[in-house]
Design an enzyme around this catalytic site. Sequence first.
Site, PDB file in Angstrom:
ATOM      1  N   LYS A 294       8.505  12.894 -13.733  1.00 30.08           N
ATOM      2  CA  LYS A 294       7.427  13.265 -14.661  1.00 30.08           C
ATOM      3  C   LYS A 294       6.081  12.768 -14.135  1.00 30.08           C
ATOM      4  CE  LYS A 294       9.567  15.740 -17.507  1.00 30.08           C
ATOM      5  NZ  LYS A 294       9.146  17.139 -17.695  1.00 30.08           N
TER       6      LYS A 294
ATOM      7  N   TYR B 180      14.122  10.113 -13.659  1.00 37.58           N
ATOM      8  CA  TYR B 180      13.507  11.026 -14.634  1.00 37.58           C
ATOM      9  C   TYR B 180      12.020  10.693 -14.801  1.00 37.58           C
ATOM     10  CZ  TYR B 180      12.100  12.911 -19.112  1.00 37.58           C
ATOM     11  OH  TYR B 180      11.399  13.536 -20.105  1.00 37.58           O
TER      12      TYR B 180
ATOM     13  N   SER C 245       6.268  12.270 -20.266  1.00 38.74           N
ATOM     14  CA  SER C 245       7.115  11.394 -21.079  1.00 38.74           C
ATOM     15  C   SER C 245       6.587   9.973 -21.040  1.00 38.74           C
ATOM     16  CB  SER C 245       8.521  11.427 -20.492  1.00 38.74           C
ATOM     17  OG  SER C 245       9.311  10.395 -21.029  1.00 38.74           O
TER      18      SER C 245
HETATM   19  N1  UFG Z   1      20.594   4.352 -29.464  1.00 38.29           N
HETATM   20  C1  UFG Z   1      21.673   3.669 -30.036  1.00 38.29           C
HETATM   21  N2  UFG Z   1      22.871   4.320 -30.095  1.00 38.29           N
HETATM   22  C2  UFG Z   1      23.063   5.583 -29.616  1.00 38.29           C
HETATM   23  C3  UFG Z   1      21.956   6.256 -29.046  1.00 38.29           C
HETATM   24  C4  UFG Z   1      20.734   5.610 -28.987  1.00 38.29           C
HETATM   25  O1  UFG Z   1      21.549   2.523 -30.465  1.00 38.29           O
HETATM   26  O2  UFG Z   1      24.189   6.094 -29.690  1.00 38.29           O
HETATM   27  C5  UFG Z   1      19.284   3.683 -29.412  1.00 38.29           C
HETATM   28  C6  UFG Z   1      18.738   3.556 -28.001  1.00 38.29           C
HETATM   29  O3  UFG Z   1      19.212   2.397 -27.379  1.00 38.29           O
HETATM   30  C7  UFG Z   1      17.234   3.554 -28.258  1.00 38.29           C
HETATM   31  C8  UFG Z   1      17.082   4.423 -29.511  1.00 38.29           C
HETATM   32  O4  UFG Z   1      18.364   4.453 -30.108  1.00 38.29           O
HETATM   33  O5  UFG Z   1      16.814   2.270 -28.571  1.00 38.29           O
HETATM   34  C9  UFG Z   1      16.644   5.834 -29.198  1.00 38.29           C
HETATM   35  O6  UFG Z   1      17.507   6.372 -28.194  1.00 38.29           O
HETATM   36  P1  UFG Z   1      17.458   7.892 -27.742  1.00 38.29           P
HETATM   37  O7  UFG Z   1      18.547   8.074 -26.741  1.00 38.29           O
HETATM   38  O8  UFG Z   1      17.458   8.773 -28.939  1.00 38.29           O
HETATM   39  O9  UFG Z   1      16.034   8.032 -27.063  1.00 38.29           O
HETATM   40  P2  UFG Z   1      15.395   7.168 -25.861  1.00 38.29           P
HETATM   41  O10 UFG Z   1      14.357   6.303 -26.495  1.00 38.29           O
HETATM   42  O11 UFG Z   1      16.400   6.516 -25.025  1.00 38.29           O
HETATM   43  O12 UFG Z   1      14.809   8.342 -24.977  1.00 38.29           O
HETATM   44  C10 UFG Z   1      13.551   8.841 -25.171  1.00 38.29           C
HETATM   45  C11 UFG Z   1      13.484  10.302 -24.709  1.00 38.29           C
HETATM   46  C12 UFG Z   1      13.542  10.385 -23.207  1.00 38.29           C
HETATM   47  C13 UFG Z   1      12.538   9.454 -22.599  1.00 38.29           C
HETATM   48  C14 UFG Z   1      12.819   8.053 -23.049  1.00 38.29           C
HETATM   49  C15 UFG Z   1      11.863   7.061 -22.431  1.00 38.29           C
HETATM   50  O13 UFG Z   1      14.545  11.051 -25.279  1.00 38.29           O
HETATM   51  O14 UFG Z   1      13.267  11.710 -22.785  1.00 38.29           O
HETATM   52  O15 UFG Z   1      12.669   8.007 -24.466  1.00 38.29           O
HETATM   53  O16 UFG Z   1      12.500   5.811 -22.316  1.00 38.29           O
HETATM   54  F1  UFG Z   1      12.587   9.490 -21.260  1.00 38.29           F
END
Ligand code: UFG
Length: 325
Positions: free
Chosen positions: A144, A140, A116
């Site tokens: 990884k 997490y 990741s």
């Molecule tokens: N976001 C919102 N509102 C929500 C959900 C997410 O604004 O309800 C934003 C988050 O803050 C982020 C973006 O949308 O900026 C994407 O969020 P996700 O939760 O979809 O994905 P992440 O980037 O947090 O997570 C991903 C992978 C993980 C990995 C991570 C690394 O899903 O497995 O990137 O930081 F570990």
Amino acid sequence: MRVLVTGGAGYIGSHTCKALHRAGLDPVVLDNLSTGHRWAVKWGTLLHGDLRDAQWVRRVLKETRVDGVIHFAASANVGESMADARKYFENNVAGTLNLLGAMLEAGVRSIVFSSSCAVYGIPEQVPIPVEHPRRPISPYGETKLMGEKMLRWFGEVHGLSWVALRYFNAAGADPDGELGESHDPETHLIPLVMEAALGKRGPVRIFGTDYPTPDGTAIRDYIHVADLAEAHLRALRHLWDGKESVALNLGTGRGHSVLDVIRAVEAVAGRPVPQVPADRRAGDPPELVADGAGTRALLQWELRWDLNGIVETAWRWHKDRAPHL
Ligand code: UFG
């Protein structure tokens, strides 16, 4: 050729099983169904069990006589890992160690590992090159990184061949509508935006509107799950061709903000998405975008989908998905 796919009932795993099957390979799915779904195992057989059960894993590897392993099975929620680190070390580190040991005993030499971009922590440089220092900021991400380190040493000492694929944001759904994203609870942006557009939940909370980005919302590199699946197939062939073990970024090199994603969904859905500004989510870096040019060259792999394709396929899945979901 037969391929053991751990976590093959999960989101990326199930799409990869379809890609393997279409390429004439024979997937065998190992999954404990803790977050994966029985309905998602449509190509190949399901062996229901847990990687933490070392004896069972050893037996499976001996009996299935596979030619390679793709290892997805892991707990994969950054926020949850901050509340339950133990679960992450047990599932992701102990589970991976059991798998690698069983592979050695069964003489299986090739593994593609789900890593990741969380291994990088807060990046010093964007797009993030694969050589960027790894300083995870969550259990997490740490698990990884530990997985990658085990691979490296099992390679040096025991002759294992490996590819570690550092995913950025996996998104979208099977273009034929046979598979899609379905987590419980759902924390990922795109499915949450879809469900808000469909009126299945309240407004999307935009986590942070004061980031140092052009529109103030966080930027991510969204990559279509079908492109990811194809990359796994290429990575396995890379190993079967006797090429070197390597860690690679799997991203598109293009970033999109939370507002870009919402606008793309509104365009495809033809309706406004209810949304509210909210505080930043703890541990979220402002911008994560891959430098992935090296990956495409090495695996001779082309991206087929952009953000619109991601959103269109995901929208079809969320709008039409079967009543059992
Ligand atoms: N976001 C919102 N509102 C929500 C959900 C997410 O604004 O309800 C934003 C988050 O803050 C982020 C973006 O949308 O900026 C994407 O969020 P996700 O939760 O979809 O994905 P992440 O980037 O947090 O997570 C991903 C992978 C993980 C990995 C991570 C690394 O899903 O497995 O990137 O930081 F570990």
